[in-house]
Write a protein that holds these residues in place. Sequence first.
Motif, mmCIF file in Angstrom:
data_model
loop_
_atom_site.group_PDB
_atom_site.id
_atom_site.type_symbol
_atom_site.label_atom_id
_atom_site.label_comp_id
_atom_site.label_asym_id
_atom_site.label_seq_id
_atom_site.Cartn_x
_atom_site.Cartn_y
_atom_site.Cartn_z
ATOM 1 N N THR A 156 -5.578 -1.777 8.858
ATOM 2 C CA THR A 156 -6.495 -2.088 7.568
ATOM 3 C C THR A 156 -5.634 -2.888 6.657
ATOM 4 O OG1 THR A 156 -7.536 0.058 8.031
ATOM 5 C CG2 THR A 156 -8.113 -1.016 5.903
ATOM 6 N N ARG A 157 -4.374 -2.579 6.264
ATOM 7 C CA ARG A 157 -3.886 -2.970 4.883
ATOM 8 C C ARG A 157 -3.655 -4.380 5.509
ATOM 9 N NH1 ARG A 157 -0.188 0.484 1.390
ATOM 10 N NH2 ARG A 157 -0.367 -1.260 0.345
ATOM 11 N N VAL A 158 -2.885 -4.595 6.526
ATOM 12 C CA VAL A 158 -2.291 -5.867 7.107
ATOM 13 C C VAL A 158 -3.590 -6.752 7.239
ATOM 14 C CG1 VAL A 158 -1.640 -7.415 9.189
ATOM 15 C CG2 VAL A 158 -0.292 -5.103 8.432
ATOM 16 N N LYS A 159 -4.769 -6.661 7.639
ATOM 17 C CA LYS A 159 -5.864 -7.413 7.569
ATOM 18 C C LYS A 159 -6.252 -8.001 6.283
ATOM 19 C CE LYS A 159 -9.046 -6.254 10.540
ATOM 20 N NZ LYS A 159 -10.107 -5.660 11.381
ATOM 21 N N VAL A 160 -6.169 -6.837 5.341
ATOM 22 C CA VAL A 160 -6.676 -7.228 3.968
ATOM 23 C C VAL A 160 -5.569 -7.993 3.359
ATOM 24 C CG1 VAL A 160 -6.855 -6.292 1.534
ATOM 25 C CG2 VAL A 160 -7.832 -5.118 3.669
ATOM 26 N N LEU A 161 -4.373 -7.871 3.650
ATOM 27 C CA LEU A 161 -3.397 -8.434 2.809
ATOM 28 C C LEU A 161 -3.096 -10.100 3.421
ATOM 29 C CD1 LEU A 161 -0.488 -8.112 1.230
ATOM 30 C CD2 LEU A 161 0.701 -7.958 3.344
ATOM 31 N N GLY A 162 -3.666 -10.263 4.487
ATOM 32 C CA GLY A 162 -3.437 -11.645 4.963
ATOM 33 C C GLY A 162 -2.245 -12.301 5.269
ATOM 34 N N THR A 163 -1.555 -12.878 4.222
ATOM 35 C CA THR A 163 -0.371 -13.548 4.493
ATOM 36 C C THR A 163 0.646 -12.298 4.556
ATOM 37 O OG1 THR A 163 -0.025 -13.791 2.289
ATOM 38 C CG2 THR A 163 -0.771 -15.602 3.383
ATOM 39 N N ARG A 164 1.682 -12.402 5.178
ATOM 40 C CA ARG A 164 2.482 -11.402 5.563
ATOM 41 C C ARG A 164 4.132 -11.834 5.280
ATOM 42 N NH1 ARG A 164 -0.480 -11.140 9.963
ATOM 43 N NH2 ARG A 164 1.337 -11.592 11.208
ATOM 44 N N THR A 165 4.588 -11.819 4.162
ATOM 45 C CA THR A 165 6.121 -12.124 3.853
ATOM 46 C C THR A 165 6.877 -10.977 4.203
ATOM 47 O OG1 THR A 165 6.242 -11.411 1.600
ATOM 48 C CG2 THR A 165 5.313 -13.699 2.072
ATOM 49 N N PRO A 166 8.353 -11.191 4.555
ATOM 50 C CA PRO A 166 8.967 -9.846 4.723
ATOM 51 C C PRO A 166 9.075 -8.950 3.726
ATOM 52 C CG PRO A 166 10.067 -12.061 5.688
ATOM 53 C CD PRO A 166 8.685 -12.594 4.552
ATOM 54 N N ALA A 167 9.086 -9.499 2.455
ATOM 55 C CA ALA A 167 9.192 -8.539 1.237
ATOM 56 C C ALA A 167 7.829 -7.716 1.173
ATOM 57 C CB ALA A 167 9.432 -9.303 0.133
ATOM 58 N N GLU A 168 6.483 -8.322 1.424
ATOM 59 C CA GLU A 168 5.546 -7.775 1.745
ATOM 60 C C GLU A 168 5.231 -6.754 2.569
ATOM 61 O OE1 GLU A 168 2.216 -11.033 -0.191
ATOM 62 O OE2 GLU A 168 2.723 -10.904 1.908
ATOM 63 N N LEU A 169 5.767 -7.006 3.712
ATOM 64 C CA LEU A 169 5.479 -6.141 4.805
ATOM 65 C C LEU A 169 6.441 -4.926 4.519
ATOM 66 C CD1 LEU A 169 5.608 -8.522 7.945
ATOM 67 C CD2 LEU A 169 3.991 -7.086 7.284
ATOM 68 N N ARG A 170 7.619 -5.270 4.235
ATOM 69 C CA ARG A 170 8.874 -4.140 3.934
ATOM 70 C C ARG A 170 8.057 -3.186 2.923
ATOM 71 N NH1 ARG A 170 12.459 -1.810 0.808
ATOM 72 N NH2 ARG A 170 14.565 -1.238 2.008
ATOM 73 N N GLY A 171 7.513 -3.759 1.817
ATOM 74 C CA GLY A 171 6.827 -2.694 0.716
ATOM 75 C C GLY A 171 5.798 -1.990 1.196
ATOM 76 N N LEU A 172 4.971 -2.763 2.406
ATOM 77 C CA LEU A 172 3.715 -1.871 2.830
ATOM 78 C C LEU A 172 4.340 -0.918 3.618
ATOM 79 C CD1 LEU A 172 0.884 -1.810 3.697
ATOM 80 C CD2 LEU A 172 1.228 -3.703 5.613
ATOM 81 N N LEU A 173 5.176 -1.125 4.558
ATOM 82 C CA LEU A 173 5.503 -0.023 5.268
ATOM 83 C C LEU A 173 6.234 0.969 4.631
ATOM 84 C CD1 LEU A 173 6.027 0.863 8.567
ATOM 85 C CD2 LEU A 173 8.316 -0.492 8.457
ATOM 86 N N GLN A 174 7.083 0.678 3.592
ATOM 87 C CA GLN A 174 7.568 1.816 2.761
ATOM 88 C C GLN A 174 6.684 2.559 2.139
ATOM 89 O OE1 GLN A 174 10.025 0.284 -0.593
ATOM 90 N NE2 GLN A 174 11.279 2.223 -0.673
ATOM 91 N N GLU A 175 5.551 2.236 1.734
ATOM 92 C CA GLU A 175 4.513 2.950 1.163
ATOM 93 C C GLU A 175 3.940 4.004 1.947
ATOM 94 O OE1 GLU A 175 1.605 0.337 -0.874
ATOM 95 O OE2 GLU A 175 3.047 -0.664 -2.148
ATOM 96 N N GLU A 176 3.564 3.429 3.297
ATOM 97 C CA GLU A 176 2.738 4.088 4.358
ATOM 98 C C GLU A 176 3.565 5.162 4.751
ATOM 99 O OE1 GLU A 176 -0.244 3.985 4.799
ATOM 100 O OE2 GLU A 176 -0.732 2.392 3.702
ATOM 101 N N LEU A 177 4.890 4.884 5.081
ATOM 102 C CA LEU A 177 5.854 5.912 5.524
ATOM 103 C C LEU A 177 6.150 7.076 4.479
ATOM 104 C CD1 LEU A 177 8.547 3.890 7.573
ATOM 105 C CD2 LEU A 177 6.834 5.300 8.558
#
Length: 399
Positions: A156-177
């Motif tokens: 869900t969050r990747v779909k909403v995020l759209g563009t996925r820079t390395p920094a954004e993905l790292r922050g996303l994964l960190q929050e979810e974990l």
Amino acid sequence: MEILILAIVLAVVVLGAAGWLVVGSRRRGSVAPPPPRTPVEPGVGEDAAALPEAPRRGVETVDLPDAAAPPAEAPAVPDTVEEAPPALDVPEPTAGRLVRLRAKLARSQTTFGKGLLALLSREHLDEDTWEEIEDTLLTADVGVAPTQELVERLRTRVKVLGTRTPAELRGLLQEELLALVGTDYDRSLDTAKRTDGRPATVMVVGVNGTGKTTTTGKLARVLVADGRTVVLGAADTFRAAAADQLQTWGERVGAHTVRGPEGGDPASVAFDAVKEGIAEGVDTVLIDTAGRLHTKTGLMDELGKVKRVVEKHGPVDEVLLVLDATTGQNGLVQARVFAEVVQITGIVLTKLDGTAKGGIVVAVQRELGVPVKLIGLGEGPDDLAPFDPAAFVDALIGD
């Protein structure tokens, strides 16, 4: 006539002398020569040579002591030799230990952190990629239900995020974990002295081979580093080596160890340890119990008895279950049985260094509903660290 008699007497004398000579020579010829004497070392026994007589000194050549001088005092010899006490270790402060031990999680990063980042960074996240993400989480022992929850939130969050820079993905994964590991648990250890002066009581339980006695010794160092005074109870009476090992850990930080006879009643030792802690006025009493298989009903009942006997002094404040992180999901079955016998208040995960099973933190908390409070990240004396979810997740993901 007289001349004739004299001649006869002389002849008899001459003949007798000649016969004596012949007999003597025969006797001398028949006697065997004496055996040769064995040479004797000089200076031994009767053959020792006489010592030369030393020259004697007269009274006038001897130096007599001065009568006016006081007699020399003999050096004082102490009755007992006091040994200097061994120098105590100074444990490392517990604050920031997990950050310092970050490198110990290097192998866990490969699967649980960096592996997920690599998959999420793909240009196209198709169904095959999401299945790989699920497999990665399951391999890391996160558990089926937590894995499905995490994958759905990530989708869900990747779909909403759209563009996925390395920094954004790292922050996303960190929050979810971090949400998966949990930040709302109380992970503090209840080891402070009670208001009535009774020390806090901590029981350490677990199956054989999880490093329970070592963990108890390291926990003593953690408490001493935080300013607590400690008494150790060696209630593992089945192994004499366990009591010796625990006593060695205690001596390093100045903690007294209460132990009993080999094969004795562990409940009695635990009771005496708390009694000693009350008498000494310490902050915490740590009780190391014998390792036992969760399938052995008799041993599990004995563990319940130890807890009941200790509670005659007052409530047991902490019951820490030591789990080997490398056993993965198999450790959850053990944890479930221990939780039924004694009320578990916290988990200690040992051998988490060098394993890709970091997800067991999530699984065991979900299974028991109790937090992971300590993790073991090596064999060093100060490689037991209070569990910090944010530092743990950050170490797993890496830079």
